[in-house]
Design a protein around this motif. Structure first.
Motif, PDB file in Angstrom:
ATOM      1  N   UNK A   1       0.829  -1.210   0.000  1.00 36.65           N
ATOM      2  CA  UNK A   1       0.000   0.000   0.000  1.00 36.65           C
ATOM      3  C   UNK A   1       0.862   1.258   0.000  1.00 36.65           C
ATOM      4  N   UNK A   2       1.925   1.261   0.793  1.00 36.52           N
ATOM      5  CA  UNK A   2       2.810   2.426   0.849  1.00 36.52           C
ATOM      6  C   UNK A   2       3.515   2.646  -0.484  1.00 36.52           C
ATOM      7  N   UNK A   3       3.933   1.548  -1.130  1.00 34.04           N
ATOM      8  CA  UNK A   3       4.619   1.669  -2.418  1.00 34.04           C
ATOM      9  C   UNK A   3       3.674   2.203  -3.493  1.00 34.04           C
ATOM     10  N   UNK A   4       2.451   1.714  -3.522  1.00 35.25           N
ATOM     11  CA  UNK A   4       1.487   2.204  -4.505  1.00 35.25           C
ATOM     12  C   UNK A   4       1.170   3.681  -4.263  1.00 35.25           C
ATOM     13  N   UNK A   5       1.027   4.032  -2.997  1.00 36.68           N
ATOM     14  CA  UNK A   5       0.748   5.431  -2.667  1.00 36.68           C
ATOM     15  C   UNK A   5       1.888   6.327  -3.144  1.00 36.68           C
ATOM     16  N   UNK A   6       3.122   5.853  -2.942  1.00 35.73           N
ATOM     17  CA  UNK A   6       4.281   6.640  -3.376  1.00 35.73           C
ATOM     18  C   UNK A   6       4.324   6.755  -4.898  1.00 35.73           C
ATOM     19  N   UNK A   7       4.062   5.654  -5.595  1.00 35.42           N
ATOM     20  CA  UNK A   7       4.110   5.678  -7.054  1.00 35.42           C
ATOM     21  C   UNK A   7       3.056   6.625  -7.634  1.00 35.42           C
ATOM     22  N   UNK A   8       1.877   6.626  -7.027  1.00 40.73           N
ATOM     23  CA  UNK A   8       0.753   7.399  -7.559  1.00 40.73           C
ATOM     24  C   UNK A   8       0.742   8.843  -7.074  1.00 40.73           C
ATOM     25  N   UNK A   9       1.624   9.190  -6.151  1.00 41.46           N
ATOM     26  CA  UNK A   9       1.642  10.538  -5.582  1.00 41.46           C
ATOM     27  C   UNK A   9       1.818  11.590  -6.679  1.00 41.46           C
ATOM     28  N   UNK A  10       0.982  12.595  -6.638  1.00 39.92           N
ATOM     29  CA  UNK A  10       1.084  13.681  -7.613  1.00 39.92           C
ATOM     30  C   UNK A  10       0.251  13.482  -8.856  1.00 39.92           C
ATOM     31  N   UNK A  11      -0.372  12.320  -8.999  1.00 34.45           N
ATOM     32  CA  UNK A  11      -1.232  12.065 -10.160  1.00 34.45           C
ATOM     33  C   UNK A  11      -2.689  12.050  -9.707  1.00 34.45           C
ATOM     34  N   UNK A  12      -3.571  12.729 -10.448  1.00 35.02           N
ATOM     35  CA  UNK A  12      -4.968  12.817 -10.013  1.00 35.02           C
ATOM     36  C   UNK A  12      -5.755  11.520 -10.148  1.00 35.02           C
ATOM     37  N   UNK A  13      -5.298  10.636 -11.026  1.00 34.11           N
ATOM     38  CA  UNK A  13      -6.019   9.375 -11.215  1.00 34.11           C
ATOM     39  C   UNK A  13      -5.082   8.332 -11.829  1.00 34.11           C
ATOM     40  N   UNK A  14      -5.601   7.104 -11.918  1.00 31.81           N
ATOM     41  CA  UNK A  14      -4.805   5.986 -12.429  1.00 31.81           C
ATOM     42  C   UNK A  14      -4.337   6.249 -13.857  1.00 31.81           C
ATOM     43  N   UNK A  15      -5.246   6.752 -14.683  1.00 37.35           N
ATOM     44  CA  UNK A  15      -4.896   6.988 -16.093  1.00 37.35           C
ATOM     45  C   UNK A  15      -3.762   7.993 -16.230  1.00 37.35           C
ATOM     46  N   UNK A  16      -3.784   9.030 -15.389  1.00 33.05           N
ATOM     47  CA  UNK A  16      -2.710  10.036 -15.440  1.00 33.05           C
ATOM     48  C   UNK A  16      -1.374   9.429 -15.031  1.00 33.05           C
ATOM     49  N   UNK A  17      -1.404   8.554 -14.039  1.00 34.57           N
ATOM     50  CA  UNK A  17      -0.176   7.886 -13.614  1.00 34.57           C
ATOM     51  C   UNK A  17       0.400   7.046 -14.749  1.00 34.57           C
ATOM     52  N   UNK A  18      -0.445   6.253 -15.393  1.00 34.93           N
ATOM     53  CA  UNK A  18       0.072   5.380 -16.447  1.00 34.93           C
ATOM     54  C   UNK A  18       0.550   6.177 -17.654  1.00 34.93           C
ATOM     55  N   UNK A  19      -0.066   7.296 -17.925  1.00 37.00           N
ATOM     56  CA  UNK A  19       0.394   8.145 -19.026  1.00 37.00           C
ATOM     57  C   UNK A  19       1.709   8.836 -18.661  1.00 37.00           C
ATOM     58  N   UNK A  20       1.786   9.364 -17.441  1.00 38.28           N
ATOM     59  CA  UNK A  20       2.940  10.171 -17.068  1.00 38.28           C
ATOM     60  C   UNK A  20       4.147   9.375 -16.632  1.00 38.28           C
ATOM     61  N   UNK A  21       3.934   8.300 -15.875  1.00 38.00           N
ATOM     62  CA  UNK A  21       5.058   7.564 -15.293  1.00 38.00           C
ATOM     63  C   UNK A  21       5.392   6.287 -16.045  1.00 38.00           C
ATOM     64  N   UNK A  22       4.398   5.721 -16.737  1.00 40.01           N
ATOM     65  CA  UNK A  22       4.590   4.394 -17.321  1.00 40.01           C
ATOM     66  C   UNK A  22       4.561   4.390 -18.847  1.00 40.01           C
ATOM     67  N   UNK A  23       4.323   5.537 -19.464  1.00 45.00           N
ATOM     68  CA  UNK A  23       4.369   5.620 -20.919  1.00 45.00           C
ATOM     69  C   UNK A  23       3.182   5.023 -21.633  1.00 45.00           C
ATOM     70  N   UNK A  24       2.066   4.860 -20.910  1.00 42.02           N
ATOM     71  CA  UNK A  24       0.859   4.312 -21.524  1.00 42.02           C
ATOM     72  C   UNK A  24      -0.166   5.430 -21.691  1.00 42.02           C
TER      73      UNK A  24
END
Length: 255
Positions: A218-241
């Motif tokens: 849970x802590x790792x996911x929270x850290x990875x997603x920090x600063x992104x408003x939603x899942x889609x933004x995270x995958x676009x910004x951090x994961x190249x999807x």
């Protein structure tokens, strides 16, 4: 042999092997748009170096095209995978285990505790979510390639690096957090600890090392997603999807 599957109570679907007790299909979970994750496309596992002769045809029946090895270079060199022949392509995506060195230091004091181990593991998980995130991005890119599937990915225990990787993939597919955590914790039911710890390892330390710990993921996911408003933004910004590429991945792995 597969365990029964199809409802939340019977997931995850395990592939029963003598030499790898933590091999399972990630299919069956409810995902984006009311669809379900397809079976027979993506598998997660512990190391495959101890498979028995009887295990090989069972593994072969999965039709794997790719095995992605998340173990460090020395780890994989010490215990190379044993696969059916002709076998799937092996792709090395090493997430080097920084835990090992730190753990040796605290064990050497003779006063290591379960809390010490959890602290070391916690640092490793936060590294997965930050400096080592590009390795997990590379794995998701591999999973997204149709020619690579069916695909299996693994580390040593199939617990930490594999657990974080699976959580990211299931997040991408729109699986609910509760189901993601349940899949992660299933290691505690399935894994028979094929990788023995040194005989003098204190029981409390062994217990902490051998279990999947929900708060670490849970802590790792929270850290990875920090600063992104939603899942889609995270995958676009951090994961190249991009949204379009994420939609393609969902169409490929959801039914």
């Amino acid at each position: 042999m597969h365990d029964a599957a199809g409802t939340a109570e019977t997931l995850p679907r395990r592939v029963e092997l003598a030499g790898c007790t933590n091999l399972r299909d990630i299919g069956g979970y409810g995902g984006h748009g009311g669809r379900r994750v397809r079976f027979g496309q993506v598998y997660r596992a512990a190391a495959l170096g101890s498979l028995t002769d009887a295990d090989l045809p069972l593994l072969g029946s999965l039709g794997l095209r790719t095995v992605a090895d998340l173990r460090g270079v020395e780890e994989s060199g010490r215990a190379p995978s044993r696969l059916p022949q002709p076998g799937p392509a092996i792709v090395h995506l090493p997430v080097e285990p920084t835990v090992g060195a730190s753990l040796r230091d605290i064990l050497a004091t003779g006063r290591a505790t379960g809390e010490d181990v959890l602290s070391v593991l916690g640092r490793a998980y936060l590294a997965y979510a930050t400096e080592k995130l590009p390795r997990f991005r590379a794995l998701l890119e591999l999973v997204a390639e149709p020619a690579r599937r069916p695909i299996l990915f693994h580390c040593s225990a199939g617990k930490d690096r594999t657990g974080f990787a699976t959580a990211l993939l299931l997040l991408a597919l729109g699986v609910e957090r509760e189901a993601i955590l349940a899949d992660y914790l299933a290691t505690n039911r399935f894994w028979k600890r094929e990788h023995a710890l040194p005989e003098n390892t204190p029981p409390e330390v062994a217990e902490a090392l051998n279990r999947a710990h929900q708060h670490l993921l849970e802590a790792a996911l929270e850290r990875a997603l920090a600063g992104y408003p939603d899942i889609e933004s995270f995958f676009a910004g951090a994961m190249g999807f991009s949204p379009a590429r994420l939609a393609e991945l969902r169409d490929a792995l959801l039914e």
